[in-house]
Motif scaffolding. Structure first.
Motif, PDB file in Angstrom:
ATOM      1  N   SER A  50       0.831  -1.206   0.000  1.00  0.00           N
ATOM      2  CA  SER A  50       0.000   0.000   0.000  1.00  0.00           C
ATOM      3  C   SER A  50       0.861   1.250   0.000  1.00  0.00           C
ATOM      4  O   SER A  50       1.787   1.389   0.792  1.00  0.00           O
ATOM      5  CB  SER A  50      -0.907   0.003   1.232  1.00  0.00           C
ATOM      6  N   GLY A  51       0.556   2.160  -0.907  1.00  0.00           N
ATOM      7  CA  GLY A  51       1.278   3.414  -0.983  1.00  0.00           C
ATOM      8  C   GLY A  51       2.519   3.364  -1.832  1.00  0.00           C
ATOM      9  O   GLY A  51       3.192   4.380  -1.995  1.00  0.00           O
ATOM     10  N   LEU A  52       2.871   2.209  -2.376  1.00  0.00           N
ATOM     11  CA  LEU A  52       4.120   2.097  -3.112  1.00  0.00           C
ATOM     12  C   LEU A  52       3.922   1.774  -4.587  1.00  0.00           C
ATOM     13  O   LEU A  52       4.861   1.768  -5.360  1.00  0.00           O
ATOM     14  CB  LEU A  52       5.012   1.026  -2.474  1.00  0.00           C
ATOM     15  N   GLY A  53       2.693   1.518  -4.993  1.00  0.00           N
ATOM     16  CA  GLY A  53       2.444   1.190  -6.393  1.00  0.00           C
ATOM     17  C   GLY A  53       2.904   2.278  -7.341  1.00  0.00           C
ATOM     18  O   GLY A  53       3.322   2.003  -8.467  1.00  0.00           O
ATOM     19  N   GLY A  54       2.875   3.528  -6.886  1.00  0.00           N
ATOM     20  CA  GLY A  54       3.306   4.646  -7.714  1.00  0.00           C
ATOM     21  C   GLY A  54       4.794   4.677  -7.953  1.00  0.00           C
ATOM     22  O   GLY A  54       5.279   5.491  -8.763  1.00  0.00           O
ATOM     23  N   LEU A  55       5.541   3.816  -7.273  1.00  0.00           N
ATOM     24  CA  LEU A  55       6.984   3.762  -7.484  1.00  0.00           C
ATOM     25  C   LEU A  55       7.300   3.449  -8.947  1.00  0.00           C
ATOM     26  O   LEU A  55       8.337   3.861  -9.473  1.00  0.00           O
ATOM     27  CB  LEU A  55       7.607   2.695  -6.577  1.00  0.00           C
ATOM     28  N   ALA A  56       6.408   2.733  -9.609  1.00  0.00           N
ATOM     29  CA  ALA A  56       6.611   2.392 -11.019  1.00  0.00           C
ATOM     30  C   ALA A  56       6.738   3.645 -11.880  1.00  0.00           C
ATOM     31  O   ALA A  56       7.405   3.625 -12.924  1.00  0.00           O
ATOM     32  CB  ALA A  56       5.478   1.511 -11.524  1.00  0.00           C
ATOM     33  N   ASP A  57       6.107   4.743 -11.441  1.00  0.00           N
ATOM     34  CA  ASP A  57       6.166   5.989 -12.206  1.00  0.00           C
ATOM     35  C   ASP A  57       7.564   6.609 -12.175  1.00  0.00           C
ATOM     36  O   ASP A  57       7.869   7.505 -12.970  1.00  0.00           O
ATOM     37  CB  ASP A  57       5.145   6.997 -11.665  1.00  0.00           C
TER      38      ASP A  57
END
Length: 309
Positions: A50-57
């Motif tokens: 949770s909260g880390l999926g945006g790391l892919a960006d």
């Protein structure tokens, strides 16, 4: 407990283990297939909680493979705590470079409570191992057992408590292939002291000390949140936070020689009083994850940068 669960439990207790794992050759074939579809050769894996999926960006030279397109991969139902519930973002491997290092991210993970066998849950970790991954970051959302922890705190995991393991719910149950790791692996150093030290140093440099904690994570099967008595028991046992993931993946990573860094986001405080009107809820978990997302991403990114070559 359902009849099928009783039967599985009885077979395990009598030594007649129902083994549903993948042979080394199967994992090797899957890893070759995945690598054949991307240019990347990652040495770092990241399981996005949770909260880390945006790391892919933050990745460059991105390549994506959907779980549904990978043989044997468990596909999350989309109801878990440990992935971003954004259409098109859950349930895929994302390859790319982060701070100059080649990495592979898991956006979405499977859980026991979704009905998956524990051996299915850990397949992606073994595939990552055979793809060349040597370091694994495992993140999750969890409830705070330690009452000194606050919602939004980030806990660097120093050890874990595998509660389902007391009933032989362990991904290492079944035939052992020495090509993965030893029959009886020690678990006292699952979480790399080297990586924990780097994580704390990076957190201090990023001025995160006010919300960085160090503690013990407990794995429970879910999907129900914990009772008051269960929370009190875990507190006495020395647990700081509890969630529904992470430990199966860490046990397998440790088994096959991958260095692990575990990071937990405290998304709610566990209820410790019988007469309390407070209740844990999924919406609170997601809201906290979104608020702390940038800090989690920066922390992971800077730790990766510190690793050098």
């Amino acid at each position: 407990m359902a009849t099928s669960e009783v039967n599985i439990f009885c077979r395990q207790m009598s030594g007649m283990v129902a083994y549903n794992g993948y042979a080394y050759e199967d994992v090797e074939r899957i890893a070759r297939s995945v690598l054949g579809r991307v240019k990347s050769r990652p040495h770092i894996g990241i399981i996005c909680g949770s909260g880390l999926g945006g790391l892919a960006d933050m990745l460059k030279d991105v390549e994506i493979i959907e779980y549904a397109d990978i043989e044997g991969f468990p596909v999350s139902t989309g109801s878990g705590l440990d992935h971003e519930e954004v259409p098109g973002h859950a349930g895929r491997l994302v390859f790319g470079t982060l701070k100059g290092r080649q990495v592979v991210l898991m956006q979405g993970r499977a859980h026991l409570y979704e009905g998956y066998d524990v051996h299915k849950i850990i397949l992606p970790v073994r595939v990552m191992k055979l793809m060349g991954v040597k370091i694994l970051f495992v993140t999750n959302a969890a409830g705070g057992i330690n009452q000194d922890f606050n919602v939004g705190d980030i806990m660097i995991i120093k050890d874990h408590f595998n509660m389902p393991g007391f009933a032989a719910v362990n991904p290492l149950v079944g035939p052992n292939d020495d090509r993965f790791g030893p029959r009886f692996p020690p678990a006292s150093q699952c979480y790399s002291s080297r990586l924990r030290k780097i994580a704390k140093s990076v957190a201090e440099r990023l001025e995160m000390n006010d919300f960085i904690r160090d503690g013990v994570y407990c794995f429970l099967g879910g999907p129900s949140f914990e009772t008051v008595t269960e929370c009190r028991f875990l507190k006495v046992a020395g647990v700081d936070a509890t969630g529904m993931s992470t430990v199966p993946e860490v046990l397998v990573a440790n088994h096959c020689g991958i260095e692990v860094c575990g990071i937990t986001l405290i998304t709610n405080k566990c209820v410790m009083e019988y007469d309390s009107t407070q209740v844990a809820n999924h919406e609170e978990v997601l809201e906290t994850g979104q608020k702390r997302a940038k800090d989690m991403q920066n922390l992971i990114g800077e730790i990766v940068a510190e690793l050098g070559d």
